[in-house]
Enzyme design. Structure first.
Site, PDB file in Angstrom:
ATOM      1  N   LYS A 167      17.579 -14.308   8.817  1.00  0.00           N
ATOM      2  CA  LYS A 167      17.726 -14.040   7.382  1.00  0.00           C
ATOM      3  C   LYS A 167      16.334 -13.736   6.833  1.00  0.00           C
ATOM      4  O   LYS A 167      15.320 -14.109   7.440  1.00  0.00           O
ATOM      5  CB  LYS A 167      18.370 -15.210   6.652  1.00  0.00           C
ATOM      6  N   ASP A 209      16.458   2.345  17.314  1.00  0.00           N
ATOM      7  CA  ASP A 209      17.509   1.957  16.354  1.00  0.00           C
ATOM      8  C   ASP A 209      17.208   2.566  14.983  1.00  0.00           C
ATOM      9  O   ASP A 209      17.320   1.908  13.952  1.00  0.00           O
ATOM     10  CB  ASP A 209      17.596   0.425  16.269  1.00  0.00           C
TER      11      ASP A 209
HETATM   12  C1  LIG Z   1      17.544  -5.565   0.027  1.00  0.00           C
HETATM   13  N1  LIG Z   1      16.420  -5.606  -0.898  1.00  0.00           N
HETATM   14  C2  LIG Z   1      16.565  -5.388  -2.210  1.00  0.00           C
HETATM   15  C3  LIG Z   1      15.349  -5.509  -2.745  1.00  0.00           C
HETATM   16 BR1  LIG Z   1      15.019  -5.300  -4.552  1.00  0.00          BR
HETATM   17  C4  LIG Z   1      14.427  -5.793  -1.780  1.00  0.00           C
HETATM   18  C5  LIG Z   1      15.132  -5.852  -0.619  1.00  0.00           C
HETATM   19  C6  LIG Z   1      14.565  -6.159   0.708  1.00  0.00           C
HETATM   20  O1  LIG Z   1      15.293  -6.523   1.568  1.00  0.00           O
HETATM   21  N2  LIG Z   1      13.207  -5.997   0.869  1.00  0.00           N
HETATM   22  C7  LIG Z   1      12.491  -6.255   2.039  1.00  0.00           C
HETATM   23  N3  LIG Z   1      11.142  -6.254   2.025  1.00  0.00           N
HETATM   24  N4  LIG Z   1      10.681  -6.527   3.272  1.00  0.00           N
HETATM   25  C8  LIG Z   1      11.751  -6.700   4.071  1.00  0.00           C
HETATM   26  C9  LIG Z   1      12.895  -6.533   3.339  1.00  0.00           C
HETATM   27  C10 LIG Z   1      14.067  -6.659   4.218  1.00  0.00           C
HETATM   28  N5  LIG Z   1      13.482  -6.850   5.559  1.00  0.00           N
HETATM   29  C11 LIG Z   1      14.244  -6.825   6.720  1.00  0.00           C
HETATM   30  O2  LIG Z   1      13.739  -7.062   7.810  1.00  0.00           O
HETATM   31  N6  LIG Z   1      15.570  -6.499   6.574  1.00  0.00           N
HETATM   32  C12 LIG Z   1      16.419  -6.368   7.785  1.00  0.00           C
HETATM   33  C13 LIG Z   1      17.499  -5.353   7.463  1.00  0.00           C
HETATM   34  N7  LIG Z   1      18.175  -4.906   8.716  1.00  0.00           N
HETATM   35  C14 LIG Z   1      18.776  -3.595   8.517  1.00  0.00           C
HETATM   36  C15 LIG Z   1      19.960  -3.543   9.452  1.00  0.00           C
HETATM   37  C16 LIG Z   1      20.280  -4.942   9.825  1.00  0.00           C
HETATM   38  C17 LIG Z   1      19.269  -5.840   9.104  1.00  0.00           C
HETATM   39  C18 LIG Z   1      16.994  -7.709   8.169  1.00  0.00           C
HETATM   40  C19 LIG Z   1      16.834  -8.139   9.476  1.00  0.00           C
HETATM   41  C20 LIG Z   1      17.379  -9.360   9.855  1.00  0.00           C
HETATM   42  C21 LIG Z   1      18.087 -10.138   8.927  1.00  0.00           C
HETATM   43  C22 LIG Z   1      18.234  -9.677   7.612  1.00  0.00           C
HETATM   44  C23 LIG Z   1      17.691  -8.457   7.227  1.00  0.00           C
HETATM   45  C24 LIG Z   1      12.039  -6.995   5.472  1.00  0.00           C
HETATM   46  C25 LIG Z   1      11.321  -8.000   6.217  1.00  0.00           C
HETATM   47  C26 LIG Z   1      11.109  -6.608   6.509  1.00  0.00           C
END
Ligand SMILES: Cn1cc(Br)cc1C(=O)Nc1[nH]nc2c1CN(C(=O)N[C@H](CN1CCCC1)c1ccccc1)C21CC1
Length: 348
Positions: free
Chosen positions: A25, A133
């Site tokens: 998460k 991917d």
């Molecule tokens: C959805 N969202 C809305 C806002 Br406003 C910011 C975000 C957001 O997620 N920002 C964000 N900043 N940095 C990151 C993220 C999401 N994030 C992610 O790494 N997100 C990935 C998303 N993947 C895409 C396909 C399957 C999962 C994730 C991986 C594992 C578990 C949950 C999420 C990081 C850490 C690198």
């Protein structure tokens, strides 16, 4: 022994969960010393099971990559039962949601995004990694509409070099290259170029070129290499999609050829520059070193020695976040970390 969250709690202020996937998460958090937002990806070792090696693959890959269109890794914390990856926070969320919200993008907007994707992939391949991917869910938007590539858990760094044959079939079916789903030997870099074709089609059309609920008929469609061309596609868009979505990987365009493809040159006629805009790991920024040395009561020489070890500990994270501030012309100041009650009592 310290619990996992205690390890993190002293350094970051954890906030809400912003993403949750199978075994991981992502939580929004504030870095204690700079007040900057970061995204902390938390993985539970037990639920990872035999996917555990993927975390090491992802961490090692992200430590090696330092590029404006690749999400930055700031710190890694490992405890008995968890991994924490402190990563760059992207407030724009996933490119996937951006496309869905806009239905489809104009050719110019698609080009602007695709140039950034080509830049990140060319740099990644140059560094010896194939992502395997690539899809709009794995591209995040920062506050300036810049794309940042994430999720390197399935990437590969073939021993014999980027064009070395791979076997493991992985990634998301709708974006997977024909040779990959055929179970044949394939090259990670060539498979990435196919996925980029699917990605570009999704940017320009708002839906996928090969799609089917039934996985077997999806595979047949991919293997056929035949897809619809909506009326709004320009001749040049059709041409670049054809170059990317070649079923035979040897006939598929390479990322180096993409850098100067006419479709990407339309508008500003500048080849895609895939070099990193960030300083190399060897070069340490004097102002940031000074601010850290003062904060920790050390000499600049001692601080430089510690930073040069790139341990991806709290010091690495604080340095990289200070460097970000400097790049964005914000003051390089560390907040006087509020001492915890325990520490205060200790000093009395
Ligand atoms: C959805 N969202 C809305 C806002 Br406003 C910011 C975000 C957001 O997620 N920002 C964000 N900043 N940095 C990151 C993220 C999401 N994030 C992610 O790494 N997100 C990935 C998303 N993947 C895409 C396909 C399957 C999962 C994730 C991986 C594992 C578990 C949950 C999420 C990081 C850490 C690198």
């Amino acid at each position: 022994k310290m619990s996992a969250y205690e390890a993190i709690r002293g350094q970051y202020h954890l906030r809400e969960t912003i993403g949750s996937g199978g075994f991981a998460k992502v939580k929004l958090a504030y870095h204690g010393l700079t007040g900057d937002k970061v995204a902390i990806k938390i993985m539970d070792k037990k639920s990872l099971g035999d996917d555990l090696p993927r975390v090491k693959v992802e961490i090692d890959a992200m430590k090696e990559m330092n590029h404006q269109h690749i999400c930055r890794l700031y710190q890694v914390v490992e405890t008995d039962d968890k991994f924490f990856m402190v990563l760059e926070y992207c407030p724009g969320g996933e490119l996937f949601d951006y496309i869905v919200a806009k239905d489809k993008l104009s050719e110019d907007e698609a080009r602007s995004f695709f140039r950034q994707i080509v830049s990140s992939v060319a740099y990644m391949h140059k560094t010896g990694y194939a992502h395997r991917d690539l899809k709009p869910e794995n591209l995040l938007l920062d506050e300036d509409q810049n794309l940042k590539l994430i999720d390197f858990g399935l990437c590969a760094k073939p021993k014999g070099g980027i064009d070395h044959q791979l076997f493991t079939c992985c990634g998301s079916p709708a974006y997977a290259a024909p040779e990959l789903i055929a179970g044949k030997e394939y090259q990670g870099n060539e498979a990435d170029l196919w996925s980029m074709g699917i990605l570009l089609y999704a940017l320009l059309c708002g839906f996928l070129p090969f799609d089917d609920e039934n996985i077997a008929s999806l595979y047949k469609k991919i293997a056929s290499g035949r897809y619809d061309l909506p009326s709004w596609l320009s001749k040049e868009s059709i041409q670049i999609l054809d170059a990317l979505l070649q079923v035979d990987p040897k006939r598929r365009i390479t990322v180096q050829q993409l850098l100067t493809h006419p479709w990407l040159l339309k508008q500003e006629n500048i080849p895609v520059d895939y070099s990193s805009k960030y300083k190399t790991f060897e070069h340490l920024d004097e102002d940031c070193v000074t601010e850290l040395a003062v904060h920790y009561g050390q000499t600049k020489k001692e601080m430089k020695e510690q930073l040069s070890e790139w341990k991806y500990n709290y010091l690495t994270a604080t340095y990289l976040l200070l460097l970000n501030k400097k790049t964005c012309n914000k003051p390089i100041r560390l907040l006087q970390q509020k001492k915890t009650l325990k520490e205060n009592n200790k000093n009395k």
